[in-house]
Scaffold this motif. Structure first.
Motif, mmCIF file in Angstrom:
data_model
loop_
_atom_site.group_PDB
_atom_site.id
_atom_site.type_symbol
_atom_site.label_atom_id
_atom_site.label_comp_id
_atom_site.label_asym_id
_atom_site.label_seq_id
_atom_site.Cartn_x
_atom_site.Cartn_y
_atom_site.Cartn_z
ATOM 1 N N PHE A 1 17.186 -19.150 -123.371
ATOM 2 C CA PHE A 1 17.977 -18.618 -122.595
ATOM 3 C C PHE A 1 18.589 -20.004 -121.631
ATOM 4 O O PHE A 1 18.043 -20.594 -120.959
ATOM 5 C CB PHE A 1 17.372 -17.586 -121.708
ATOM 6 N N LEU A 2 19.905 -20.004 -121.639
ATOM 7 C CA LEU A 2 20.744 -21.062 -120.795
ATOM 8 C C LEU A 2 21.607 -20.392 -120.398
ATOM 9 O O LEU A 2 22.421 -19.299 -120.739
ATOM 10 C CB LEU A 2 21.071 -22.088 -121.836
ATOM 11 N N ALA B 1 15.808 -20.964 -118.221
ATOM 12 C CA ALA B 1 15.094 -20.117 -117.471
ATOM 13 C C ALA B 1 14.048 -19.342 -118.687
ATOM 14 O O ALA B 1 14.637 -18.942 -119.827
ATOM 15 C CB ALA B 1 15.761 -18.582 -116.868
ATOM 16 N N VAL B 2 12.800 -19.155 -118.255
ATOM 17 C CA VAL B 2 11.768 -18.773 -119.269
ATOM 18 C C VAL B 2 10.782 -17.740 -118.746
ATOM 19 O O VAL B 2 10.367 -17.830 -117.377
ATOM 20 C CB VAL B 2 10.918 -20.037 -119.575
ATOM 21 N N ARG B 3 10.803 -16.749 -119.402
ATOM 22 C CA ARG B 3 9.593 -15.549 -119.080
ATOM 23 C C ARG B 3 8.444 -15.946 -119.645
ATOM 24 O O ARG B 3 8.062 -16.199 -120.524
ATOM 25 C CB ARG B 3 10.170 -14.464 -120.058
ATOM 26 N N VAL B 4 7.592 -16.162 -118.292
ATOM 27 C CA VAL B 4 6.168 -16.577 -118.393
ATOM 28 C C VAL B 4 5.050 -15.476 -118.703
ATOM 29 O O VAL B 4 4.144 -15.633 -119.420
ATOM 30 C CB VAL B 4 5.809 -17.335 -117.285
ATOM 31 N N ALA B 5 5.435 -14.099 -117.872
ATOM 32 C CA ALA B 5 4.247 -13.062 -118.135
ATOM 33 C C ALA B 5 4.851 -11.893 -117.626
ATOM 34 O O ALA B 5 5.795 -11.861 -116.678
ATOM 35 C CB ALA B 5 3.134 -13.478 -117.226
ATOM 36 N N GLY C 1 11.973 -21.740 -113.800
ATOM 37 C CA GLY C 1 13.235 -22.445 -114.379
ATOM 38 C C GLY C 1 12.972 -23.877 -113.866
ATOM 39 O O GLY C 1 12.837 -24.262 -112.934
ATOM 40 N N CYS C 2 12.556 -24.852 -115.100
ATOM 41 C CA CYS C 2 12.377 -26.039 -115.086
ATOM 42 C C CYS C 2 11.111 -26.333 -114.071
ATOM 43 O O CYS C 2 10.850 -27.448 -113.352
ATOM 44 C CB CYS C 2 13.561 -26.869 -114.522
#
Length: 273
Positions: free
Chosen positions: A111-112, A260-264, A9-10
């Motif tokens: 996704f926000l 929020a971002v899914r990385v792996a 997240g950021c």
């Protein structure tokens, strides 16, 4: 072997696991192991998703200490729950050690989410200050790199806000975070006022060090800014890897909106913990 996902997240990044996959584990030791960049996966913290008897976010810092709440973490928690079909409705509560937080999903791609973060407390007793005062506002603390004027509150967890023209060194930040006046240490937010609607923040998190973002710290910085007449009731917080929109409503409730971002995703293969 433990299934995991990594989200950020950021720029504030977390390893997220389901409770049923880590039953019987020592969460403190697991957090230290998975968050270590050299021998684990690497992250700022560990989030355990507890689904029963109610949805709960269990959060540990990378040093193994448990924290009541994490603003960027709860957005990542919400994204994980959506991605895994745990909660697909737009609005729902999440239990934390800091109380119930309300998730309000705004968009899914990207996704926000907006989180109702609760109301701040300025009572020293709520965040463990030793000097005996009712509040801990505009106090001067000494470090080897000079004197800093600090103000503290509880905003999901303990936060100290310092208004600066330039961000200080990690040494000065660590000395403030570990100052003996704070019985449980403190997160320290160094805040630059860009204008009445924009803040730039660098946060030193207890148990972590400097991080790229801190959601509860951004909320604490806003409420201190309002209290001291430095900003309005709604601000954009500029961070190296994104932006947060923080607002204090007329009833005192603070909301935080951001990504929020899914990385792996993968499997953590570990020695016995």
């Amino acid at each position: 072997m433990i299934p995991f996902a990594k989200y950020h997240g950021c720029g504030n990044n977390f390893i997220i696991v389901k409770e049923q996959d880590v039953l019987g584990k020592d969460y403190s030791l697991l957090a230290q192991a998975v968050c270590c960049a050299a021998t684990g996966i690497g992250a700022d913290g560990l989030i355990v998703v507890r689904e029963e008897p109610e949805l709960e976010m269990v959060f540990y810092n990378m040093d193994g200490s448990r924290a009541p709440m994490c603003g960027n973490g709860i957005r990542c928690f919400a994204a994980y729950c959506f991605d895994n079909g745990i909660r697909t409705e737009a609005v729902y509560p999440v239990k934390t050690l800091a109380g119930e937080m309300i998730v309000n999903r705004i968009e899914t791609s990207p996704f926000l989410v907006k989180i109702s973060m609760g109301k701040p407390s300025f009572r020293s007793a709520d965040f463990g200050v030793l000097d005996g005062s009712e509040t801990f506002l505009a106090q001067e603390l000494e470090t080897t790199e000079g004197t800093f004027t600090v103000s503290s509150c509880f905003m999901g967890t303990v936060h100290t806000v310092v208004w600066v023209e330039e961000f200080p060194s990690e040494s000065a930040a660590s000395q403030l975070s570990n100052h003996p006046v704070f019985t449980e240490k403190t997160n320290v937010n160094f805040v630059k006022r860009m204008d009445s609607k924009t803040l730039a923040i660098k946060t030193f998190e207890r148990g972590v060090g400097f991080t790229f973002a801190c959601g509860t710290g951004a909320c604490a910085s806003l409420v201190m800014g309002i209290r001291q007449g430095r900003c309005g009731s709604k601000v954009t917080v500029r961070l190296p890897y994104g932006r947060l929109i923080i607002e204090q409503l007329p009833d005192g409730e603070v909301t935080m909106a951001g990504p929020a971002v899914r990385v792996a995703e993968g499997t953590y293969i570990q020695e016995e913990i």
